[in-house]
Design a protein around this motif. Structure first.
Motif, PDB file in Angstrom:
ATOM      1  N   PHE A 154       0.644  -1.139   0.039  1.00 52.23           N
ATOM      2  CA  PHE A 154      -0.041   0.305  -0.346  1.00 52.23           C
ATOM      3  C   PHE A 154       0.862   1.349   0.018  1.00 52.23           C
ATOM      4  N   GLU A 155       2.121   1.409   0.408  1.00 50.00           N
ATOM      5  CA  GLU A 155       2.694   2.555   0.778  1.00 50.00           C
ATOM      6  C   GLU A 155       3.756   2.536  -0.245  1.00 50.00           C
ATOM      7  N   GLU A 156       4.468   1.417  -0.607  1.00 51.38           N
ATOM      8  CA  GLU A 156       5.584   1.502  -1.477  1.00 51.38           C
ATOM      9  C   GLU A 156       4.980   1.385  -2.983  1.00 51.38           C
ATOM     10  N   ARG A 157       3.968   0.478  -3.305  1.00 49.92           N
ATOM     11  CA  ARG A 157       3.701  -0.061  -4.551  1.00 49.92           C
ATOM     12  C   ARG A 157       2.280   0.765  -4.850  1.00 49.92           C
ATOM     13  N   LYS A 158       1.641   1.230  -3.754  1.00 49.72           N
ATOM     14  CA  LYS A 158       0.314   1.998  -3.923  1.00 49.72           C
ATOM     15  C   LYS A 158      -0.699   0.839  -4.724  1.00 49.72           C
ATOM     16  N   ILE A 159      -0.867  -0.205  -4.268  1.00 48.25           N
ATOM     17  CA  ILE A 159      -1.825  -1.395  -4.863  1.00 48.25           C
ATOM     18  C   ILE A 159      -3.016  -0.848  -4.301  1.00 48.25           C
ATOM     19  N   ASP A 160      -4.285  -0.958  -5.095  1.00 51.08           N
ATOM     20  CA  ASP A 160      -5.490  -0.800  -4.431  1.00 51.08           C
ATOM     21  C   ASP A 160      -5.912  -2.083  -3.830  1.00 51.08           C
ATOM     22  N   TRP A 161      -6.706  -1.911  -2.564  1.00 49.20           N
ATOM     23  CA  TRP A 161      -6.787  -2.823  -1.451  1.00 49.20           C
ATOM     24  C   TRP A 161      -7.727  -3.756  -2.185  1.00 49.20           C
TER      25      TRP A 161
END
Length: 364
Positions: A154-161
């Motif tokens: 979530f922080e490094e890759r910004k992947i949607d939950w």
């Protein structure tokens, strides 16, 4: 049981020759490692010891039979039969003996999963894997992400939950305190067929040992041969026998005729593409495209009448993968990444590929 002298004959087959026969490109005793997303020819062949080793993802060297087992996805007897058939070596077998343990086993298979560090057998020569999915399926019934996994995704890759939930990513911490992201591979019907374990502390350990790069600024894909020496554990581990071929196959059954399907290189790019609102599948790496994967892609194209699209990584292996795919998917559309973006994950992080409005990830 195969005779010991017959097994020895197979072990003495020139390992570089065997690698080339299986489709690997070997130059100057090196090749791109087919067992991780390699861009630096990390697999090194030792002609004196007739073995090879990747200093990124292997703890020890492996021999000819081990290489065939891993690359072809076969168990010990099936790999021996394949090698024997390729080199006209007659084998005498006792059909009552079916377990690979009867043949003395082999080294270099430290592939943990979940809370277990044991290995399972690879597939037999019928092409079916003996990976015991029932042993691991429970880990993905209620996925759980520890702090290291949340930071990475979530922080490094910004992947949607919602993508994380769809892909059923989970995490675990081993006895040494190393955090692992556990990535399941499913077939088109949603059956578990493989697991990839990713070491979430790999970059952190490199930084603390004087690597000179911070965790947030170093791409996890940008590793050089020999870095594994500095780590307590490799970057990736796989339960033995796991089939980690095409990733995110369940999305295929959500396709509509004429819809776009993106082909990415590696799970990280696939998560980014899904988070950007597109349907996507992933090839493990440019060196892991096997004949059965090519056939599956061709079948998907014919059955679902989809449009294949791709943002190749901006390097030689990435463009090579595109050309391989283009040979069997003539309508594959090439998208050019902007200058400075190595892969789609970097493009996505820049915000250029962010979805507009309230577009749902994976287009549910």
């Amino acid at each position: 049981m195969m005779e010991k002298y017959e097994i020895q004959k197979l072990r003495e087959l020139p390992i570089e020759k065997v690698a080339k026969e299986m489709g690997m490109k070997v130059e100057h005793h090196k090749a791109l490692c087919p067992f991780h997303d390699d861009h630096h020819a990390s697999l090194t062949f030792n002609k004196n010891k007739n073995s090879c080793r990747c200093y990124v993802c292997m703890r020890s060297s492996i021999g000819t039979i081990d290489l065939a087992m891993r690359y072809l996805g076969k168990d010990f007897p099936a790999a021996c039969r394949w090698l024997a058939g390729e080199h006209q070596i007659q084998l005498e077998e006792d059909s009552s003996s079916e377990k690979s343990s009867s043949f003395g086993g082999s080294s270099g298979r430290g592939a943990s999963s979940g809370s277990s560090s044991g290995d399972s057998s690879s597939g037999d020569d019928s092409g079916k894997s003996s990976f015991d999915a029932s042993r691991y399926a429970r880990f993905f019934e209620h996925p759980w992400l520890n702090q290291a996994a949340r930071r990475f995704l979530f922080e490094e890759r910004k992947i949607d939950w919602r993508v994380v939930n769809w892909c059923r990513l989970t995490s675990w911490t081993d006895k040494k305190g190393i955090n692992w992201l556990q990535i399941p591979y499913f077939d088109t019907d949603g059956r578990l067929i493989g697991i990839q374990n990713r070491n979430l502390d790999y970059k952190k350990k490199k930084s603390s040992s004087g690597g000179g790069s911070s965790e947030g600024n170093v791409s996890s894909e940008e590793k050089n041969p020999g870095e594994e020496k500095e780590q307590d554990a490799p970057r990736f581990r796989f339960p033995y026998g796991a089939r980690c071929s095409i990733y995110n196959l369940p999305v295929v059954k959500r396709l509509k005729p004429g819809e776009r399907l993106f082909i990415t290189e590696g799970c990280s790019d696939c998560w980014a593409m899904l988070s950007a609102g597109h349907k996507a599948i992933a090839i493990p790496s440019a060196t892991l495209l096997k004949p059965e994967d090519k056939q599956l892609l061709t079948d998907i194209g014919k059955l679902y009448q989809v449009e294949f699209h791709m943002f190749p990584d901006q390097d030689v292996p990435g463009e090579s993968l595109f050309m391989q795919l283009r040979e069997m998917l003539p309508q594959l559309v090439h998208h050019q990444l902007p200058p400075g973006c190595k892969d789609f994950s970097e493009y996505y992080l820049l915000g250029a590929a962010a979805p507009s409005g309230s577009k749902e990830p994976i287009n549910k």
